[in-house]
Design a protein around this motif. Structure first.
Motif, PDB file in Angstrom:
ATOM      1  N   LEU A  25      -0.402  14.787 -14.170  1.00 50.45           N
ATOM      2  CA  LEU A  25      -0.247  14.405 -12.621  1.00 50.45           C
ATOM      3  C   LEU A  25      -0.518  12.864 -12.591  1.00 50.45           C
ATOM      4  N   SER A  26      -1.636  12.338 -13.250  1.00 52.02           N
ATOM      5  CA  SER A  26      -2.131  11.105 -13.229  1.00 52.02           C
ATOM      6  C   SER A  26      -1.219  10.102 -14.168  1.00 52.02           C
ATOM      7  N   ARG A  82      -7.335   6.563   2.986  1.00 52.76           N
ATOM      8  CA  ARG A  82      -8.110   5.301   2.979  1.00 52.76           C
ATOM      9  C   ARG A  82      -7.169   4.311   2.361  1.00 52.76           C
ATOM     10  N   GLY A  83      -6.271   3.464   3.074  1.00 54.49           N
ATOM     11  CA  GLY A  83      -5.375   2.583   2.398  1.00 54.49           C
ATOM     12  C   GLY A  83      -4.220   3.498   1.492  1.00 54.49           C
ATOM     13  N   TRP A  84      -3.207   2.868   1.315  1.00 56.90           N
ATOM     14  CA  TRP A  84      -2.135   3.241   0.385  1.00 56.90           C
ATOM     15  C   TRP A  84      -1.418   2.121  -0.167  1.00 56.90           C
ATOM     16  N   ALA A  85      -1.541   1.937  -1.181  1.00 56.11           N
ATOM     17  CA  ALA A  85      -0.964   0.718  -2.046  1.00 56.11           C
ATOM     18  C   ALA A  85      -0.174   1.160  -3.154  1.00 56.11           C
ATOM     19  N   ASN A  86       0.322   0.113  -3.835  1.00 54.92           N
ATOM     20  CA  ASN A  86       0.733   0.136  -5.161  1.00 54.92           C
ATOM     21  C   ASN A  86      -0.109   0.147  -6.141  1.00 54.92           C
ATOM     22  N   PRO A  87      -0.182   0.888  -7.484  1.00 54.35           N
ATOM     23  CA  PRO A  87       0.857   1.260  -7.965  1.00 54.35           C
ATOM     24  C   PRO A  87       1.279   2.746  -7.911  1.00 54.35           C
ATOM     25  N   GLU A  91      -4.594   8.383  -9.675  1.00 56.58           N
ATOM     26  CA  GLU A  91      -5.281   9.527 -10.528  1.00 56.58           C
ATOM     27  C   GLU A  91      -5.174  10.621  -9.439  1.00 56.58           C
ATOM     28  N   VAL A  92      -4.834  11.772 -10.038  1.00 57.59           N
ATOM     29  CA  VAL A  92      -4.523  13.000  -9.245  1.00 57.59           C
ATOM     30  C   VAL A  92      -5.313  13.972  -9.794  1.00 57.59           C
ATOM     31  N   SER A  93      -6.000  14.893  -8.795  1.00 59.54           N
ATOM     32  CA  SER A  93      -6.923  15.778  -9.227  1.00 59.54           C
ATOM     33  C   SER A  93      -6.410  17.064  -8.275  1.00 59.54           C
ATOM     34  N   THR A 105      -7.330  15.401  -4.664  1.00 59.11           N
ATOM     35  CA  THR A 105      -7.714  13.934  -4.677  1.00 59.11           C
ATOM     36  C   THR A 105      -6.810  13.078  -5.224  1.00 59.11           C
ATOM     37  N   ILE A 106      -6.357  12.053  -4.578  1.00 61.16           N
ATOM     38  CA  ILE A 106      -5.702  11.011  -5.112  1.00 61.16           C
ATOM     39  C   ILE A 106      -6.460   9.698  -4.989  1.00 61.16           C
ATOM     40  N   THR A 107      -6.329   8.886  -6.208  1.00 60.02           N
ATOM     41  CA  THR A 107      -7.115   7.529  -5.999  1.00 60.02           C
ATOM     42  C   THR A 107      -6.482   6.460  -6.873  1.00 60.02           C
ATOM     43  N   SER A 108      -6.386   5.354  -6.332  1.00 57.87           N
ATOM     44  CA  SER A 108      -6.280   4.077  -7.308  1.00 57.87           C
ATOM     45  C   SER A 108      -6.844   2.937  -6.578  1.00 57.87           C
ATOM     46  N   GLU A 109      -6.905   1.897  -7.181  1.00 58.29           N
ATOM     47  CA  GLU A 109      -7.367   0.447  -6.781  1.00 58.29           C
ATOM     48  C   GLU A 109      -6.939   0.399  -5.096  1.00 58.29           C
ATOM     49  N   GLY A 110      -7.783   0.496  -4.238  1.00 58.61           N
ATOM     50  CA  GLY A 110      -7.480   0.166  -2.936  1.00 58.61           C
ATOM     51  C   GLY A 110      -6.775   1.292  -2.227  1.00 58.61           C
TER      52      GLY A 110
END
Length: 134
Positions: A25-26, A82-87, A91-93, A105-110
């Motif tokens: 998924l990531s 908390r925020g939702w931006a590109n890309p 990372e999806v867990s 959990t879904i994360t990326s920069e910002g």
């Protein structure tokens, strides 16, 4: 995340009939997130160039270079965004907690999103042609 997320599906065979292991998924493009408060659900849409190893009969005559699928989470609670931006690649867990709920959990920069859910199912899947960026 490893590609072991299909084991959490209500029907794991919905992915295992297409792949030996589900797509990571990531490494997929998370292009869709719909939170529906009326049904306490979240739908996540992913697209990947990792096409299925085995295809459905209705896809045999199609040209394709991508796989698009939607995961439907029900019984969602404790949503925190908390925020939702590109890309689109984040990372999806997905993991099972001791209380039997799923923790997503879904994360990326910002950006970050977390939630708990009772169940997850494959809502839709299709192959298609996507232009490749150079």
């Amino acid at each position: 995340m490893t590609a072991d997320w299909p084991r959490f599906l209500d029907d794991p065979q919905s992915i295992y009939s297409l792949y030996d292991e589900g797509p990571d998924l990531s490494r997929c493009d998370l292009f869709h997130m719909l939170a529906d408060e009326r049904k306490d659900s979240i739908t996540l849409g992913f697209q990947t160039a990792q096409t299925p190893e085995r295809i459905r009969p209705e896809w045999r005559e199609k040209e394709y270079n991508s796989f698009t699928f939607y995961l439907f989470f029900s019984g969602v609670h404790e949503l925190d965004i908390r925020g939702w931006a590109n890309p689109g690649c984040k990372e999806v867990s997905i993991r099972r907690k001791t209380d039997e709920n799923l923790m997503v959990t879904i994360t990326s920069e910002g950006s970050s999103a977390t939630f708990r859910a009772r169940t997850v199912s494959l809502a839709a899947a299709r192959v298609g042609l996507v232009s490749q960026a150079s």
